[in-house]
Scaffold this motif. Structure first.
Motif, PDB file in Angstrom:
ATOM      1  N   GLU A 308       0.860  -1.182   0.000  1.00  0.00           N
ATOM      2  CA  GLU A 308       0.000   0.000   0.000  1.00  0.00           C
ATOM      3  C   GLU A 308       0.896   1.230   0.000  1.00  0.00           C
ATOM      4  O   GLU A 308       2.126   1.141   0.093  1.00  0.00           O
ATOM      5  N   THR A 309       0.269   2.395  -0.082  1.00  0.00           N
ATOM      6  CA  THR A 309       1.004   3.664  -0.096  1.00  0.00           C
ATOM      7  C   THR A 309       0.521   4.538   1.053  1.00  0.00           C
ATOM      8  O   THR A 309      -0.687   4.673   1.283  1.00  0.00           O
ATOM      9  N   TYR A 310       1.472   5.111   1.778  1.00  0.00           N
ATOM     10  CA  TYR A 310       1.157   6.008   2.877  1.00  0.00           C
ATOM     11  C   TYR A 310       1.519   7.437   2.464  1.00  0.00           C
ATOM     12  O   TYR A 310       2.671   7.713   2.101  1.00  0.00           O
ATOM     13  N   VAL A 311       0.552   8.327   2.484  1.00  0.00           N
ATOM     14  CA  VAL A 311       0.774   9.724   2.124  1.00  0.00           C
ATOM     15  C   VAL A 311       1.133  10.484   3.384  1.00  0.00           C
ATOM     16  O   VAL A 311       0.298  10.643   4.299  1.00  0.00           O
ATOM     17  N   LYS A 312       2.354  10.954   3.420  1.00  0.00           N
ATOM     18  CA  LYS A 312       2.890  11.609   4.607  1.00  0.00           C
ATOM     19  C   LYS A 312       2.909  13.122   4.404  1.00  0.00           C
ATOM     20  O   LYS A 312       3.353  13.617   3.364  1.00  0.00           O
ATOM     21  N   THR A 313       2.415  13.853   5.395  1.00  0.00           N
ATOM     22  CA  THR A 313       2.407  15.310   5.360  1.00  0.00           C
ATOM     23  C   THR A 313       3.517  15.835   6.264  1.00  0.00           C
ATOM     24  O   THR A 313       3.668  15.378   7.404  1.00  0.00           O
ATOM     25  N   TYR A 314       4.273  16.802   5.766  1.00  0.00           N
ATOM     26  CA  TYR A 314       5.359  17.353   6.571  1.00  0.00           C
ATOM     27  C   TYR A 314       5.593  18.804   6.175  1.00  0.00           C
ATOM     28  O   TYR A 314       5.167  19.270   5.119  1.00  0.00           O
ATOM     29  N   ASP A 345       1.571   4.314  13.763  1.00  0.00           N
ATOM     30  CA  ASP A 345       3.001   4.427  13.447  1.00  0.00           C
ATOM     31  C   ASP A 345       3.271   4.214  11.956  1.00  0.00           C
ATOM     32  O   ASP A 345       4.307   4.618  11.446  1.00  0.00           O
ATOM     33  N   HIS A 346       2.325   3.541  11.292  1.00  0.00           N
ATOM     34  CA  HIS A 346       2.470   3.253   9.855  1.00  0.00           C
ATOM     35  C   HIS A 346       3.841   2.618   9.550  1.00  0.00           C
ATOM     36  O   HIS A 346       4.635   3.146   8.774  1.00  0.00           O
ATOM     37  N   CYS A 347       4.065   1.480  10.179  1.00  0.00           N
ATOM     38  CA  CYS A 347       5.341   0.786  10.002  1.00  0.00           C
ATOM     39  C   CYS A 347       5.379   0.066   8.650  1.00  0.00           C
ATOM     40  O   CYS A 347       4.374  -0.497   8.191  1.00  0.00           O
ATOM     41  N   TYR A 364      16.786  -6.665   6.022  1.00  0.00           N
ATOM     42  CA  TYR A 364      15.528  -6.612   6.750  1.00  0.00           C
ATOM     43  C   TYR A 364      15.424  -5.247   7.438  1.00  0.00           C
ATOM     44  O   TYR A 364      16.347  -4.845   8.154  1.00  0.00           O
ATOM     45  N   THR A 365      14.313  -4.564   7.190  1.00  0.00           N
ATOM     46  CA  THR A 365      14.136  -3.227   7.756  1.00  0.00           C
ATOM     47  C   THR A 365      12.712  -3.060   8.263  1.00  0.00           C
ATOM     48  O   THR A 365      11.756  -3.437   7.575  1.00  0.00           O
ATOM     49  N   GLN A 366      12.597  -2.518   9.479  1.00  0.00           N
ATOM     50  CA  GLN A 366      11.297  -2.091   9.989  1.00  0.00           C
ATOM     51  C   GLN A 366      11.433  -0.622  10.374  1.00  0.00           C
ATOM     52  O   GLN A 366      12.306  -0.244  11.165  1.00  0.00           O
ATOM     53  N   ASP A 367      10.568   0.195   9.805  1.00  0.00           N
ATOM     54  CA  ASP A 367      10.687   1.631  10.020  1.00  0.00           C
ATOM     55  C   ASP A 367       9.296   2.240  10.143  1.00  0.00           C
ATOM     56  O   ASP A 367       8.377   1.879   9.395  1.00  0.00           O
ATOM     57  N   ALA A 368       9.136   3.138  11.081  1.00  0.00           N
ATOM     58  CA  ALA A 368       7.873   3.855  11.255  1.00  0.00           C
ATOM     59  C   ALA A 368       7.880   5.082  10.346  1.00  0.00           C
ATOM     60  O   ALA A 368       8.769   5.933  10.443  1.00  0.00           O
ATOM     61  N   LEU A 369       6.888   5.184   9.476  1.00  0.00           N
ATOM     62  CA  LEU A 369       6.864   6.266   8.505  1.00  0.00           C
ATOM     63  C   LEU A 369       6.177   7.519   9.043  1.00  0.00           C
ATOM     64  O   LEU A 369       6.354   8.606   8.484  1.00  0.00           O
TER      65      LEU A 369
END
Length: 464
Positions: A308-314, A345-347, A364-369
């Motif tokens: 999926e795609t997470y749209v991040k606002t900044y 957290d949208h990991c 292997y990567t786990q990251d909170a977006l």
């Protein structure tokens, strides 16, 4: 192609005259007479099976850019006609004669003149082609030196190893052909000086080397098409091959059109090389445009398709960016380490694995977006190989003997993790573990407790 015409690829070198003649004679015995030669393609016309003699001669003054036979070639052909030899076809300086007489008078009787004609022709054709082809792997060496700086990525990539194999194959093929021809020249000069005939070319060696090269090209193409990390780029690769093939076919058509129009040699050569330069620019600049168009149309994509795609606002101006989110299985997660992970957290959970006959490399990567998340970033790598020299090279590249390249490291006690060696990046929570057939690296950004260290190491260590 009609039933009365037949085309056939020829992998013979121009100076394999005896092998070419025997091949054409066998074709005549099957009812196919040589009608035209166009570079590596023989065109035959159907006829009654008959015993026909063939011979190949050279007229170095001629060129593939001539609109037809030169006056010298026509005079030469008239002399041969009087001796019972009919000019069947010609391609530039290479001429193919046939005769229905059982024992026609040989066309070339002076071996010194024959050797000179062959050498002058080969310098303009095969020798020049192989010398230029040899430049390709030489130009690849700077790129190879850059790729070898990251041995874990390079040796675990089937596509990069295939590229290396192709360049090595081209180098061996080109050098082998050139050295074989040089050896033939030296042997022939010595034989002619003693009053003998030119040496016989190593036709079987050349055909074998060509067959191996063709098989290698097919294997490399298959490796590129079947390599999972490149699966999204396969349409682009096929489109590039179609573009390159189309340019090659267009070049052949232009040369044939110029010759049919009777354009003089110098003018035809200039126009053809202008096309070659334009074609190089078209392929060079057109390829990125083609890739961009395919990517924009959704036909091609670099890397994998996200879940999926997470749209991040900044930022203060509420700018947005679309980030890919994956839900791959990881050997260890932030949840396993006791961190409270929530949907807000949208990991993203990313596992990127590349494999080759030499090694396997997994990231292997786990990251909170989410900008508001306080979760640390977990990054791990494993590198597996059964080749001790490769494992040692990669380990030396990572640890860099503590001198600070590529990172400063300090030795740790490997016993708690059951490893042969263990290091920590000085001042950071980045760790390197060496096992008999595996290298493990991991980092938890923001600090790691001893219990978490042990949990990560146990999840990544090889099965005993």
């Amino acid at each position: 192609m009609s039933r009365d015409r037949k085309r056939q690829l020829s992998w013979y070198q121009p100076d394999d005259t005896e092998a070419i003649a025997r091949h054409l004679e066998r074709m005549a015995g099957k009812g196919w007479l040589l009608e035209k030669v166009d570079n590596w393609i023989f065109t035959y016309r159907r006829a009654q099976p008959a015993r026909v003699r063939y011979t190949v001669t050279f007229f170095p003054e001629a060129s593939v850019f001539d609109p037809g036979l030169t006056r010298g070639q026509e005079t030469y052909a008239d002399y041969c006609q009087a001796a019972g030899w009919e000019l069947a076809a010609a391609y530039g300086p290479i001429q193919y004669f046939r005769s229905v007489r059982p024992d026609p008078t040989p066309i070339e009787t002076d071996e010194a003149v024959k050797l000179s004609a062959i050498r002058r022709t080969m310098r303009k054709t095969s020798v020049l082609s192989y010398a230029l082809l040899l430049l390709l792997p030489l130009a690849y060496l700077p790129l190879l030196s850059i790729q070898l700086r990251r041995p874990m990525e390079f040796f675990s990539s089937s596509s990069q190893l295939a590229q290396l194999a192709l360049m090595a194959g081209i180098a061996v093929f080109s050098a082998g052909m050139l050295l074989d021809y040089l050896a033939w020249v030296l042997l022939s000069r010595r034989a002619v000086a003693r009053g003998g005939a030119c040496a016989r070319p190593h036709t079987r060696f050349r055909l074998g080397l060509t067959a191996v090269m063709m098989a290698l090209c097919a294997a490399v193409l298959a490796a590129l098409l079947l390599d999972p990390p490149l699966s999204g780029t396969q349409p682009a690769l096929l489109a590039f091959l179609a573009l390159y093939g189309g340019v090659m076919l267009l070049g052949r058509w232009i040369l044939r059109h110029l010759k049919k129009r009777g354009v003089r040699r110098d003018n035809a050569k200039g126009l053809y090389f202008a096309f070659a330069l334009a074609a190089g620019l078209i392929v060079g600049f057109g390829t990125p445009v083609l890739f961009g168009a395919l990517s924009g149309a959704g036909v091609m994509h670099m890397g994998r398709e996200p879940a999926e795609t997470y749209v991040k606002t900044y930022g203060n101006d509420s700018r947005t960016i679309a980030l890919d989110v994956f839900y791959d299985d990881l050997p260890v997660t932030l949840e396993d380490l006791g961190f409270p992970v929530t949907p807000e957290d949208h990991c993203t959970y990313e596992a990127e694995v590349s494999r080759s006959p030499l090694a396997a490399h997994a990231r292997y990567t786990q990251d909170a977006l989410s900008t508001d998340s306080d979760l640390p970033r977990l990054a791990c790598q494993t590198y597996d190989t059964r080749w001790p020299w490769l494992l040692e090279r990669c380990w030396e590249k990572l640890t860099a003997d503590g001198s600070g390249e590529p990172w400063p490291v300090q030795r740790l006690d490997p016993a708690p993790w059951g490893a042969a060696e263990a290091y920590q990046e000085a001042g950071y929570d980045s760790y390197l573990l060496l096992y008999p057939e595996r290298i493990v690296t991991f980092r938890l950004y923001g600090g790691t407790s001893p219990e978490q260290l042990d949990m990560i190491a146990q999840a990544l260590r090889p099965a005993s």
